[in-house]
Design an enzyme around this catalytic site. Sequence first.
Site, PDB file in Angstrom:
ATOM      1  N   VAL A   1       0.702   5.034   0.758  1.00 49.27           N
ATOM      2  CA  VAL A   1       0.377   6.394   1.202  1.00 49.27           C
ATOM      3  C   VAL A   1      -0.360   6.337   2.536  1.00 49.27           C
ATOM      4  O   VAL A   1      -0.869   7.348   3.015  1.00 49.27           O
ATOM      5  CB  VAL A   1      -0.501   7.112   0.137  1.00 49.27           C
ATOM      6  CG1 VAL A   1       0.270   7.281  -1.172  1.00 49.27           C
ATOM      7  CG2 VAL A   1      -1.823   6.374  -0.115  1.00 49.27           C
TER       8      VAL A   1
ATOM      9  N   CYS B   1      -7.737  26.124  -0.780  1.00 48.11           N
ATOM     10  CA  CYS B   1      -6.518  26.560  -0.105  1.00 48.11           C
ATOM     11  C   CYS B   1      -6.816  27.763   0.790  1.00 48.11           C
ATOM     12  O   CYS B   1      -7.384  28.748   0.322  1.00 48.11           O
ATOM     13  CB  CYS B   1      -5.472  26.932  -1.157  1.00 48.11           C
ATOM     14  SG  CYS B   1      -3.986  27.674  -0.450  1.00 48.11           S
TER      15      CYS B   1
ATOM     16  N   ASN C   1       5.988 -12.310  -0.576  1.00 45.03           N
ATOM     17  CA  ASN C   1       4.771 -12.015  -1.315  1.00 45.03           C
ATOM     18  C   ASN C   1       3.914 -13.278  -1.320  1.00 45.03           C
ATOM     19  O   ASN C   1       4.435 -14.389  -1.243  1.00 45.03           O
ATOM     20  CB  ASN C   1       5.118 -11.580  -2.754  1.00 45.03           C
ATOM     21  CG  ASN C   1       4.000 -10.806  -3.426  1.00 45.03           C
ATOM     22  OD1 ASN C   1       2.846 -11.248  -3.450  1.00 45.03           O
ATOM     23  ND2 ASN C   1       4.338  -9.652  -3.982  1.00 45.03           N
TER      24      ASN C   1
ATOM     25  N   TYR D   1     -10.888   9.895  -2.874  1.00 45.21           N
ATOM     26  CA  TYR D   1      -9.835  10.049  -1.864  1.00 45.21           C
ATOM     27  C   TYR D   1     -10.402  10.194  -0.456  1.00 45.21           C
ATOM     28  O   TYR D   1      -9.830   9.663   0.493  1.00 45.21           O
ATOM     29  CB  TYR D   1      -8.868  11.180  -2.236  1.00 45.21           C
ATOM     30  CG  TYR D   1      -7.828  10.650  -3.188  1.00 45.21           C
ATOM     31  CD1 TYR D   1      -6.711   9.961  -2.719  1.00 45.21           C
ATOM     32  CD2 TYR D   1      -8.016  10.735  -4.570  1.00 45.21           C
ATOM     33  CE1 TYR D   1      -5.790   9.404  -3.587  1.00 45.21           C
ATOM     34  CE2 TYR D   1      -7.102  10.184  -5.452  1.00 45.21           C
ATOM     35  CZ  TYR D   1      -5.987   9.515  -4.958  1.00 45.21           C
ATOM     36  OH  TYR D   1      -5.089   8.943  -5.808  1.00 45.21           O
TER      37      TYR D   1
ATOM     38  N   THR E   1       4.729  -6.108  -2.990  1.00 49.22           N
ATOM     39  CA  THR E   1       4.558  -5.211  -4.140  1.00 49.22           C
ATOM     40  C   THR E   1       4.542  -6.020  -5.430  1.00 49.22           C
ATOM     41  O   THR E   1       5.251  -7.007  -5.554  1.00 49.22           O
ATOM     42  CB  THR E   1       5.650  -4.115  -4.206  1.00 49.22           C
ATOM     43  OG1 THR E   1       5.406  -3.304  -5.368  1.00 49.22           O
ATOM     44  CG2 THR E   1       7.056  -4.680  -4.285  1.00 49.22           C
ATOM     45  N   SER E   2       3.717  -5.569  -6.385  1.00 49.35           N
ATOM     46  CA  SER E   2       3.667  -6.255  -7.677  1.00 49.35           C
ATOM     47  C   SER E   2       4.891  -5.886  -8.507  1.00 49.35           C
ATOM     48  O   SER E   2       5.198  -6.547  -9.493  1.00 49.35           O
ATOM     49  CB  SER E   2       2.386  -5.894  -8.421  1.00 49.35           C
ATOM     50  OG  SER E   2       2.270  -4.501  -8.545  1.00 49.35           O
TER      51      SER E   2
ATOM     52  N   CYS F   1      -4.747  30.915  -0.806  1.00 53.70           N
ATOM     53  CA  CYS F   1      -5.021  31.538  -2.102  1.00 53.70           C
ATOM     54  C   CYS F   1      -6.353  31.152  -2.719  1.00 53.70           C
ATOM     55  O   CYS F   1      -6.719  31.666  -3.779  1.00 53.70           O
ATOM     56  CB  CYS F   1      -3.877  31.266  -3.080  1.00 53.70           C
ATOM     57  SG  CYS F   1      -3.923  29.592  -3.761  1.00 53.70           S
TER      58      CYS F   1
ATOM     59  N   HIS G   1       5.354   7.737  -2.890  1.00 52.53           N
ATOM     60  CA  HIS G   1       4.112   8.141  -3.556  1.00 52.53           C
ATOM     61  C   HIS G   1       3.267   9.096  -2.728  1.00 52.53           C
ATOM     62  O   HIS G   1       2.075   9.244  -2.982  1.00 52.53           O
ATOM     63  CB  HIS G   1       3.303   6.900  -3.958  1.00 52.53           C
ATOM     64  CG  HIS G   1       3.963   6.098  -5.052  1.00 52.53           C
ATOM     65  ND1 HIS G   1       3.634   4.789  -5.333  1.00 52.53           N
ATOM     66  CD2 HIS G   1       4.939   6.434  -5.937  1.00 52.53           C
ATOM     67  CE1 HIS G   1       4.379   4.349  -6.353  1.00 52.53           C
ATOM     68  NE2 HIS G   1       5.184   5.319  -6.722  1.00 52.53           N
TER      69      HIS G   1
HETATM   70  P1  OAD Z   1      -0.253  -3.897  -6.008  1.00 51.11           P
HETATM   71  O1  OAD Z   1      -1.697  -3.942  -5.649  1.00 51.11           O
HETATM   72  O2  OAD Z   1       0.108  -3.692  -7.420  1.00 51.11           O
HETATM   73  O3  OAD Z   1       0.436  -5.258  -5.542  1.00 51.11           O
HETATM   74  C1  OAD Z   1       0.228  -5.802  -4.283  1.00 51.11           C
HETATM   75  C2  OAD Z   1       1.144  -7.003  -4.122  1.00 51.11           C
HETATM   76  O4  OAD Z   1       0.991  -7.494  -2.800  1.00 51.11           O
HETATM   77  C3  OAD Z   1       0.839  -8.158  -5.066  1.00 51.11           C
HETATM   78  O5  OAD Z   1       2.050  -8.624  -5.619  1.00 51.11           O
HETATM   79  C4  OAD Z   1       0.221  -9.226  -4.142  1.00 51.11           C
HETATM   80  O6  OAD Z   1       0.556 -10.544  -4.547  1.00 51.11           O
HETATM   81  C5  OAD Z   1       0.861  -8.907  -2.824  1.00 51.11           C
HETATM   82  N1  OAD Z   1       0.077  -9.248  -1.622  1.00 51.11           N
HETATM   83  C6  OAD Z   1      -1.264  -9.194  -1.412  1.00 51.11           C
HETATM   84  N2  OAD Z   1      -1.580  -9.515  -0.159  1.00 51.11           N
HETATM   85  C7  OAD Z   1      -0.411  -9.799   0.480  1.00 51.11           C
HETATM   86  C8  OAD Z   1      -0.062 -10.189   1.803  1.00 51.11           C
HETATM   87  N3  OAD Z   1      -0.979 -10.359   2.774  1.00 51.11           N
HETATM   88  N4  OAD Z   1       1.246 -10.369   2.089  1.00 51.11           N
HETATM   89  C9  OAD Z   1       2.204 -10.208   1.142  1.00 51.11           C
HETATM   90  N5  OAD Z   1       1.933  -9.841  -0.125  1.00 51.11           N
HETATM   91  C10 OAD Z   1       0.652  -9.622  -0.455  1.00 51.11           C
HETATM   92  O7  OAD Z   1       0.409  -2.803  -5.054  1.00 51.11           O
HETATM   93  P2  OAD Z   1       1.789  -2.006  -5.236  1.00 51.11           P
HETATM   94  O8  OAD Z   1       2.842  -2.906  -5.775  1.00 51.11           O
HETATM   95  O9  OAD Z   1       2.043  -1.306  -3.985  1.00 51.11           O
HETATM   96  O10 OAD Z   1       0.767   3.879  -7.168  1.00 51.11           O
HETATM   97  O11 OAD Z   1       1.390  -0.975  -6.356  1.00 51.11           O
HETATM   98  C11 OAD Z   1       2.334  -0.040  -6.774  1.00 51.11           C
HETATM   99  C12 OAD Z   1       1.673   1.277  -7.050  1.00 51.11           C
HETATM  100  O12 OAD Z   1       0.592   1.098  -7.981  1.00 51.11           O
HETATM  101  C13 OAD Z   1       0.989   1.923  -5.861  1.00 51.11           C
HETATM  102  O13 OAD Z   1       1.886   2.633  -5.050  1.00 51.11           O
HETATM  103  C14 OAD Z   1       0.016   2.845  -6.523  1.00 51.11           C
HETATM  104  C15 OAD Z   1      -0.554   1.886  -7.535  1.00 51.11           C
HETATM  105  O14 OAD Z   1      -1.151   2.468  -8.624  1.00 51.11           O
HETATM  106  C16 OAD Z   1       0.392   5.154  -7.077  1.00 51.11           C
HETATM  107  O15 OAD Z   1      -0.587   5.479  -6.454  1.00 51.11           O
HETATM  108  C17 OAD Z   1       1.283   6.100  -7.807  1.00 51.11           C
HETATM  109 ZN    ZN Z   2      -2.794  28.134  -2.370  1.00 47.15          ZN
END
Ligand code: OAD
Ligand code: ZN
Length: 251
Positions: A100, A151, A217, A64, A192-193, A154, A116
């Site tokens: 995030v 923290c 996308n 992180y 987003t995927s 605590c 998230h």
């Molecule tokens: P992903 O990495 O799963 O998907 C990214 C998406 O963006 C894919 O569908 C790509 O095709 C698309 N992509 C890549 N580059 C792009 C661009 N320049 N323009 C447009 N699209 C593009 O990311 P998320 O869908 O955000 O969760 O993943 C969902 C969650 O899975 C995240 O929030 C995180 C992860 O584990 C947590 O941390 C809880």
């Molecule tokens: Zn604390």
Amino acid sequence: MIEEAARLIARSRFAIAFTGAGISAESGVPTFRGSGGLWRQYRAEELATPEAFRRNPRLVWEFYRWRMNLIRKAKPNRAHYALAELEKMGVLKAVITQNVDDLHREAGTENLIELHGNIFRVRCPSCGYGEDLKKSGRLEEFLAGKSLPRCPDCGSLLRPDVVWFGEALPEDAMNRAFGLAERADVCLVIGTSGVVYPAAYIPRIVKESRGIVIEINTGESGITPVADIFLRGRAGEVMERLVRMIRRLVK
Ligand code: OAD
Ligand code: ZN
């Protein structure tokens, strides 16, 4: 297709956006899936689960701190700015993000729902202490630190204020997001995927409430089957063109 999308957005009464890691790809923030994705290089269950944190907090914090450092240097791109502009125009009512990285806020989006969490916030699982390291001005100090963060109230181990696999979403954010999805007559889904639930329900709720889903996308996703319009391309490029058209239509 893009003209039709621009018309639908310009004419909408309650448009929202739902974003994922792909919107920040052009800012240099790695996505999770796909080539170069974080979960290709690292095993999510060793880094982004409560069990992983219990087992090896040092490894999790190393991951992180590395991501915070990388994201800290990233700047919003044309897609983030385009959404902020649509909000100022009164066209877009809210942005719901799975990211995030804080880039929507930096671009000026005001009504932002972070499903998230936020990587620049830390919180104490024991007493509820929370800190936004950007606001408190302690980010540099925090990133330079080598020991595990404790923290101040605590003494417990602090954790990143993000949602890990197997954890519930922040209730308030989720309720607000689902409520917006029910009201929305148009939902722009960007980068987003669409495979991580419950977040991925959002475009489906929009559909069930008879709203229109417009997806941007670089490739097809889990959302594509419910999308009314699919605009293939990079978020920054497509959003810039789209906003240019909307500007003309709403004048
Ligand atoms: P992903 O990495 O799963 O998907 C990214 C998406 O963006 C894919 O569908 C790509 O095709 C698309 N992509 C890549 N580059 C792009 C661009 N320049 N323009 C447009 N699209 C593009 O990311 P998320 O869908 O955000 O969760 O993943 C969902 C969650 O899975 C995240 O929030 C995180 C992860 O584990 C947590 O941390 C809880
Ligand atoms: Zn604390």
